[in-house]
Structure formats: structure tokens, C-alpha cells
Write a protein that holds these residues in place. Structure first.
Motif, PDB file in Angstrom:
ATOM      1  N   ALA A 435     -33.951 -40.360  36.243  1.00 53.31           N
ATOM      2  CA  ALA A 435     -33.497 -39.305  35.326  1.00 53.31           C
ATOM      3  C   ALA A 435     -34.383 -39.244  34.095  1.00 53.31           C
ATOM      4  O   ALA A 435     -34.753 -38.158  33.620  1.00 53.31           O
ATOM      5  CB  ALA A 435     -32.048 -39.552  34.934  1.00 53.31           C
ATOM      6  N   LEU A 436     -34.757 -40.401  33.558  1.00 50.75           N
ATOM      7  CA  LEU A 436     -35.642 -40.440  32.392  1.00 50.75           C
ATOM      8  C   LEU A 436     -37.018 -39.866  32.734  1.00 50.75           C
ATOM      9  O   LEU A 436     -37.582 -39.070  31.963  1.00 50.75           O
ATOM     10  CB  LEU A 436     -35.776 -41.875  31.886  1.00 50.75           C
ATOM     11  N   ALA A 437     -37.554 -40.234  33.891  1.00 53.70           N
ATOM     12  CA  ALA A 437     -38.860 -39.709  34.298  1.00 53.70           C
ATOM     13  C   ALA A 437     -38.833 -38.180  34.415  1.00 53.70           C
ATOM     14  O   ALA A 437     -39.750 -37.487  33.963  1.00 53.70           O
ATOM     15  CB  ALA A 437     -39.274 -40.332  35.634  1.00 53.70           C
ATOM     16  N   GLY A 438     -37.769 -37.646  35.000  1.00 52.52           N
ATOM     17  CA  GLY A 438     -37.649 -36.197  35.133  1.00 52.52           C
ATOM     18  C   GLY A 438     -37.555 -35.490  33.797  1.00 52.52           C
ATOM     19  O   GLY A 438     -38.159 -34.422  33.601  1.00 52.52           O
ATOM     20  N   GLN A 439     -36.827 -36.070  32.857  1.00 53.89           N
ATOM     21  CA  GLN A 439     -36.699 -35.460  31.529  1.00 53.89           C
ATOM     22  C   GLN A 439     -38.043 -35.425  30.805  1.00 53.89           C
ATOM     23  O   GLN A 439     -38.364 -34.435  30.133  1.00 53.89           O
ATOM     24  CB  GLN A 439     -35.682 -36.240  30.692  1.00 53.89           C
ATOM     25  N   VAL A 440     -38.829 -36.479  30.923  1.00 53.50           N
ATOM     26  CA  VAL A 440     -40.134 -36.519  30.262  1.00 53.50           C
ATOM     27  C   VAL A 440     -41.057 -35.431  30.813  1.00 53.50           C
ATOM     28  O   VAL A 440     -41.707 -34.695  30.053  1.00 53.50           O
ATOM     29  CB  VAL A 440     -40.787 -37.915  30.436  1.00 53.50           C
ATOM     30  N   VAL A 441     -41.115 -35.308  32.130  1.00 59.88           N
ATOM     31  CA  VAL A 441     -41.945 -34.278  32.755  1.00 59.88           C
ATOM     32  C   VAL A 441     -41.524 -32.892  32.290  1.00 59.88           C
ATOM     33  O   VAL A 441     -42.356 -32.040  31.939  1.00 59.88           O
ATOM     34  CB  VAL A 441     -41.855 -34.392  34.293  1.00 59.88           C
ATOM     35  N   CYS A 442     -40.225 -32.655  32.268  1.00 59.26           N
ATOM     36  CA  CYS A 442     -39.712 -31.337  31.882  1.00 59.26           C
ATOM     37  C   CYS A 442     -39.998 -31.040  30.414  1.00 59.26           C
ATOM     38  O   CYS A 442     -40.324 -29.915  30.045  1.00 59.26           O
ATOM     39  CB  CYS A 442     -38.208 -31.284  32.158  1.00 59.26           C
ATOM     40  N   LEU A 443     -39.881 -32.043  29.545  1.00 55.33           N
ATOM     41  CA  LEU A 443     -40.151 -31.840  28.111  1.00 55.33           C
ATOM     42  C   LEU A 443     -41.591 -31.396  27.885  1.00 55.33           C
ATOM     43  O   LEU A 443     -41.850 -30.465  27.104  1.00 55.33           O
ATOM     44  CB  LEU A 443     -39.866 -33.129  27.342  1.00 55.33           C
ATOM     45  N   ILE A 444     -42.537 -32.041  28.547  1.00 54.47           N
ATOM     46  CA  ILE A 444     -43.951 -31.692  28.361  1.00 54.47           C
ATOM     47  C   ILE A 444     -44.206 -30.243  28.756  1.00 54.47           C
ATOM     48  O   ILE A 444     -44.832 -29.468  28.017  1.00 54.47           O
ATOM     49  CB  ILE A 444     -44.849 -32.650  29.177  1.00 54.47           C
ATOM     50  N   TRP A 445     -43.690 -29.837  29.914  1.00 59.31           N
ATOM     51  CA  TRP A 445     -43.947 -28.477  30.403  1.00 59.31           C
ATOM     52  C   TRP A 445     -43.209 -27.439  29.551  1.00 59.31           C
ATOM     53  O   TRP A 445     -43.772 -26.409  29.179  1.00 59.31           O
ATOM     54  CB  TRP A 445     -43.534 -28.377  31.859  1.00 59.31           C
ATOM     55  N   LEU A 446     -41.949 -27.696  29.223  1.00 62.02           N
ATOM     56  CA  LEU A 446     -41.159 -26.717  28.480  1.00 62.02           C
ATOM     57  C   LEU A 446     -41.714 -26.519  27.069  1.00 62.02           C
ATOM     58  O   LEU A 446     -41.695 -25.398  26.535  1.00 62.02           O
ATOM     59  CB  LEU A 446     -39.699 -27.167  28.418  1.00 62.02           C
ATOM     60  N   THR A 447     -42.209 -27.582  26.466  1.00 62.07           N
ATOM     61  CA  THR A 447     -42.818 -27.462  25.140  1.00 62.07           C
ATOM     62  C   THR A 447     -44.023 -26.526  25.187  1.00 62.07           C
ATOM     63  O   THR A 447     -44.208 -25.674  24.303  1.00 62.07           O
ATOM     64  CB  THR A 447     -43.246 -28.844  24.620  1.00 62.07           C
ATOM     65  N   SER A 448     -44.837 -26.645  26.212  1.00 58.70           N
ATOM     66  CA  SER A 448     -46.010 -25.774  26.327  1.00 58.70           C
ATOM     67  C   SER A 448     -45.601 -24.316  26.515  1.00 58.70           C
ATOM     68  O   SER A 448     -46.258 -23.406  25.992  1.00 58.70           O
ATOM     69  CB  SER A 448     -46.892 -26.233  27.496  1.00 58.70           C
ATOM     70  N   ILE A 449     -44.504 -24.074  27.228  1.00 59.43           N
ATOM     71  CA  ILE A 449     -44.021 -22.705  27.424  1.00 59.43           C
ATOM     72  C   ILE A 449     -43.586 -22.094  26.093  1.00 59.43           C
ATOM     73  O   ILE A 449     -43.912 -20.940  25.777  1.00 59.43           O
ATOM     74  CB  ILE A 449     -42.850 -22.680  28.426  1.00 59.43           C
ATOM     75  N   VAL A 450     -42.846 -22.861  25.289  1.00 58.27           N
ATOM     76  CA  VAL A 450     -42.375 -22.353  23.997  1.00 58.27           C
ATOM     77  C   VAL A 450     -43.550 -22.051  23.074  1.00 58.27           C
ATOM     78  O   VAL A 450     -43.600 -20.999  22.419  1.00 58.27           O
ATOM     79  CB  VAL A 450     -41.410 -23.360  23.337  1.00 58.27           C
ATOM     80  N   TYR A 451     -44.517 -22.943  23.020  1.00 60.26           N
ATOM     81  CA  TYR A 451     -45.675 -22.709  22.158  1.00 60.26           C
ATOM     82  C   TYR A 451     -46.454 -21.467  22.599  1.00 60.26           C
ATOM     83  O   TYR A 451     -46.882 -20.652  21.763  1.00 60.26           O
ATOM     84  CB  TYR A 451     -46.606 -23.930  22.164  1.00 60.26           C
ATOM     85  N   SER A 452     -46.640 -21.293  23.882  1.00 61.25           N
ATOM     86  CA  SER A 452     -47.373 -20.106  24.355  1.00 61.25           C
ATOM     87  C   SER A 452     -46.616 -18.829  24.052  1.00 61.25           C
ATOM     88  O   SER A 452     -47.221 -17.805  23.717  1.00 61.25           O
ATOM     89  CB  SER A 452     -47.645 -20.235  25.866  1.00 61.25           C
ATOM     90  N   ASP A 453     -45.274 -18.884  24.138  1.00 59.77           N
ATOM     91  CA  ASP A 453     -44.472 -17.691  23.827  1.00 59.77           C
ATOM     92  C   ASP A 453     -44.595 -17.318  22.360  1.00 59.77           C
ATOM     93  O   ASP A 453     -44.764 -16.139  22.019  1.00 59.77           O
ATOM     94  CB  ASP A 453     -43.004 -17.969  24.169  1.00 59.77           C
ATOM     95  N   VAL A 454     -44.528 -18.317  21.493  1.00 60.82           N
ATOM     96  CA  VAL A 454     -44.628 -18.048  20.051  1.00 60.82           C
ATOM     97  C   VAL A 454     -46.007 -17.539  19.688  1.00 60.82           C
ATOM     98  O   VAL A 454     -46.156 -16.561  18.935  1.00 60.82           O
ATOM     99  CB  VAL A 454     -44.290 -19.332  19.254  1.00 60.82           C
ATOM    100  N   GLN A 455     -47.052 -18.175  20.208  1.00 58.98           N
ATOM    101  CA  GLN A 455     -48.417 -17.782  19.861  1.00 58.98           C
ATOM    102  C   GLN A 455     -48.748 -16.382  20.372  1.00 58.98           C
ATOM    103  O   GLN A 455     -49.520 -15.653  19.750  1.00 58.98           O
ATOM    104  CB  GLN A 455     -49.396 -18.809  20.432  1.00 58.98           C
ATOM    105  N   ARG A 456     -48.138 -15.981  21.463  1.00 61.29           N
ATOM    106  CA  ARG A 456     -48.389 -14.646  22.009  1.00 61.29           C
ATOM    107  C   ARG A 456     -47.877 -13.550  21.089  1.00 61.29           C
ATOM    108  O   ARG A 456     -48.375 -12.418  21.116  1.00 61.29           O
ATOM    109  CB  ARG A 456     -47.742 -14.525  23.391  1.00 61.29           C
TER     110      ARG A 456
END
Length: 458
Positions: A435-456
Motif C-alpha cells: 500500500a505504501l509503495a502504491g501511494q508513493v508511485v501515485c503521488l509522483i505522477w499526480l503531482t506532475s499532472i497538477v503542475y502541468s495543469d497549472v502551468q498550462r
């Protein structure tokens, strides 16, 4: 009882639309000093109001988590490790389907109310049309989801746990009341009426532990009794949302359930994947662990809830910030929000891990000492989950509920593979590690999505 928890608004970016009267003043046309001062005072007042909303909502969230902790301790004390495992198995499909079964209805109602605060007034003299529409949507999704939960409990419980089918079917009936409560409180959340929102959530969270406590003073509690009380608590939470709504079942409602259902599809697909990811560890425990290990694991799940409170509560406000047309988050705002959230979560997790051993022995009893090892892995996973919920809320407010789906599918794959690789060595503890491993993977990807949305949109 599960409330959003049962998956607020004091983010500074939301106030930036009114920062600086000169920004909207044509060149050479200076705004009157009195008008500028008035707008400045209004902006300061708005920021203060939002800060107070956030603080009070965090306070209520901690109170709700305290009630959930008390509920978890009561269940553990009253039922023991094996009984706690039986109850966890009986309510598992209810937990897994609760938010999935909303099919995005909560977000659609919330977004409608956030985009136009006049929506709930119907604009024709009836201020309760949207609330009644939310009620009927909750009844519809609750009925359908309850039937699905009954079917899953009949055919998808492990062979050694099928004796729990009558209890599990009873627990399935609670979904209707919980859906009505969750979708109706979305009106308050979307309109920014956090006073009403917080009180109704508090009543919903308090119902089950209070019923448990009162009943325990009069008679012994077994798993079936706990299930009856769980259903009764869901009815109480729904009634609390009907208070103050005239003719809730017979008055005019708008939009219709079919219209809301069509609008909710993207959110429904997103919630299906999100909740499958967030509940996958419980499903793996159901199928891989004996009842006593499931009891230990289930007892620690509410124990780590406090680590989700602050970022999760911030997510309520981030939803409104994303839905607002008055202002957009900037990259610097994401830096500040994400950085402060991670710092708070890190400090909170370290403190939690230092205290959890003595606290489990004190409140749960020595019988639950083997559960401490699960809490050590669930704590950082829960801390990251809180941040993910905040980021997810922002994307939903932006109208992009499907954006995180691929990230969650990858995280699900990581969890399954990690459990398979580690289970022979670590047993049930492998599920918490995965569960911890899955949360870490998801955090990295989701953070990049939010940053790309804001910068756009900068």
C-alpha cells in the motif's frame, strides 16, 4: 461509519481575484481612493473569512477523526481481534462500493453549487430544489449500490468467511442512508456553507460510536448487533440532512436524476479507479489473511486517519478553487501548498510512529499489540493518501476527474506485484508495505499532472 469522509477553501489563490483594485482600472483612469480602500477592506475580510473557515473545518475534521478513533477502539474492545476481523469482512464490500456507487454524484452536485451559488435557489423562489435533487440522487445511487453490495456478499466472500453473509447483507442496507447524507452535504460544501456542512458531518460521524456506547452499557455487543447499529446510524445521518428542507420527498427538485447521472459519468469512472486503489489493501487482506490478522489490520486503519485530516480538508477548498472562475492557482501556490502539506505530513507521521505503540496498548489492550506493526506501515501510506486526496480534489474542481486514472492503474499494479513478491516472507504485513509503495508511485505522477495543469493556464 465511513464519511468523507467519507472522501474546504482558504487557499490564498482563491482570493487573488480581488487583490489590487488597480488591476481592473484602465490606464489613465485612476480608481477613486474611497473605492480602492473599500475593495481592499473587502479583500482582507474575504481572506480572513476563508482562513476562519479552513481552521474551523480542520477542527471539525479532527473531531470527526476522534469519533472514528473512538468507534474503532469500541469495536476492538467489544468484539476482540477475531470479532473485529469478522466485522471488517462483513462491511468490506460496503466500504469498497460506498464512494464508487455515488458514480460521481457528490462531485456533480458540489460543482453545480460552487459554479453558481444561486443554483440551489432554483431562481424561481424555491431555495431547496438542488437539495431535493441531491436527496433523490442519493436514494437512487444508494438503492442500486446496496443491491450490488448484497450480490457481491452472496458470491464473493471467501469460503471460510461465508458464514458472515447474513451480517454482510444487513450492513449493505446502510449504503442508502450514507449516500443521501454524502450527496446532500455536497450542496453545503459547494456553496461554501461550511458551518452546516461540518455540523451534518459531525452528526453522521457521531451516530455509530454513540449507539455502540449506549448499547454496550445495556447489553453485550456481538457482530450482528454492531451491524444493526451501523444501519441505524446511517438512517440518523440521512435524517440530519433532511432537517430544514420542506417537503423533501414531495417538493420540486431540479435537475432531474437522469440529467445528474449523465453529468456524473466522468467523475464516476474516476471514483471507481480511485476507490479500488484506496481499498485494494483491504480486499487483499480479506482474501489472503485469516480473521485474526484481518482484525489487527482493520483496527489500525482508523488509527491512522488523523494523518489524512489536514491535506484532506485542504482538498475541500482546493475543489472550490479549481471550480472557481474568479482566479486560478499559480505555480508558486502549488509550491507552497504541496511543500507545506508534505512538511506537516512528515512531522505528523514521525510523531505518530513514536506514539502508536503505547497508545495501542493503552486504548486497544494487550490483545492488539500484534497490530502495531501494521500501523507502522499504514501511517506513511495514510499521510501520502491525504496529500493525494487534496490534489485529486483540485483536478476534479478543474473538471478533469479522469486525469489521474492512469496513475492509479499503475499504483494498483505496483500494489499487486509487491504483495505477490513479499507475501511469502512477510505475510499480511506485505499488504501494508505494498500500500505504501502504491501511494508513493501515485503521488509522483499526480503531482506532475497538477503542475502541468497549472502551468498550462499561467
Amino acid at each position: 461509519m465511513t464519511t468523507s469522509a467519507n472522501h474546504p477553501d482558504s487557499t490564498p489563490p482563491q482570493a487573488t481575484a480581488s487583490d489590487g483594485a488597480s488591476a481592473d482600472t484602465p490606464t489613465g483612469d485612476a480608481a477613486p481612493a474611497g473605492e480602492s480602500a473599500a475593495e481592499s477592506a473587502k479583500s482582507a475580510s474575504g481572506k480572513k473569512r476563508k482562513a476562519l473557515q479552513f481552521i474551523s473545518t480542520v477542527g471539525f475534521a479532527f473531531a470527526i477523526v476522534g469519533l472514528q478513533l473512538g468507534q474503532g477502539i469500541l469495536l476492538a474492545r467489544l468484539l476482540g481481534p477475531v470479532g473485529r476481523g469478522e466485522y471488517a469482512a462483513a462491511v468490506l464490500y460496503v466500504q469498497m462500493l460506498l464512494y464508487v456507487g455515488l458514480f460521481g454524484g457528490l462531485e456533480v452536485i458540489c460543482r453545480r453549487a460552487a459554479e453558481d451559488k444561486q443554483a440551489s435557489e432554483g431562481q424561481i423562489g424555491d431555495p431547496f430544489k438542488l437539495r431535493r435533487a441531491a436527496l433523490w440522487l442519493g436514494i437512487t445511487t444508494g438503492t442500486v449500490t446496496s443491491l450490488i453490495a448484497v450480490g457481491l456478499n452472496l458470491v464473493a466472500l471467501p469460503a471460510d468467511k461465508r458464514f458472515l453473509i447474513p451480517v454482510a447483507i444487513l450492513c449493505s442496507l446502510s449504503i442508502l442512508g450514507q449516500h443521501a447524507m454524502l450527496i446532500m452535504t455536497a450542496v453545503d460544501r459547494g456553496r461554501g456553507e461550511f458551518g452546516k456542512y461540518n455540523i451534518r458531518r459531525l452528526i453522521a460521524a457521531a451516530s455509530f460510536p454513540m449507539l455502540l456506547l449506549i448499547t454496550a452499557l445495556m447489553m453485550p455487543i456481538d457482530v450482528m448487533t454492531a451491524a444493526w447499529l451501523f444501519v441505524a446510524a446511517s438512517v440518523i445521518s440521512m435524517i440530519a440532512c433532511l432537517a430544514g428542507v420542506p417537503r423533501p420527498f414531495t417538493g420540486a427538485s431540479e435537475p432531474s436524476v437522469p440529467v445528474l447521472t449523465r453529468e456524473s459519468r466522468p467523475y464516476g469512472y474516476s471514483m471507481l479507479v480511485t476507490d479500488l486503489f484506496e481499498r485494494l489493501d483491504l480486499l487483499l487482506v480479506l482474501w489472503l489473511a485469516p480473521l485474526i490478522q484481518q482484525g489487527f489490520y482493520a483496527a489500525m486503519v482508523p488509527a491512522v486517519y488523523p494523518l489524512t485530516v489536514i491535506p484532506n480538508t485542504l482538498g475541500l477548498f482546493l475543489f472550490n478553487a479549481g471550480a472557481s472562475k474568479e482566479g486560478r492557482l499559480k505555480t508558486r501556490d502549488i509550491h507552497r501548498i504541496l511543500g507545506s502539506s508534505l512538511a506537516i505530513q512528515t512531522i505528523s507521521t514521525i510523531a505518530f510512529m513514536l506514539l502508536i505503540g503505547p497508545m495501542v496498548r493503552l486504548f486497544y489492550g494487550e490483545d492488539f499489540e500484534p497490530a502495531i506493526k501494521f500501523a507502522m506501515w499504514l501511517a506513511p501510506a495514510s499521510a501520502i493518501k491525504g496529500v493525494l486526496q487534496g490534489l485529486d480534489s483540485y483536478l476534479k474542481g478543474r473538471g478533469r476527474p479522469l486525469a489521474p486514472i492512469r496513475a492509479r492503474f499503475l499504483a494498483i499494479a505496483v500494489m499487486i506485484v509487491s504483495t505477490w513478491a513479499l507475501f511469502s516472507t512477510y505475510g499480511t504485513l506485505a499488504v501494508a508495505m505494498a500500500a505504501l509503495a502504491g501511494q508513493v508511485v501515485c503521488l509522483i505522477w499526480l503531482t506532475s499532472i497538477v503542475y502541468s495543469d497549472v502551468q498550462r493556464h499561467e
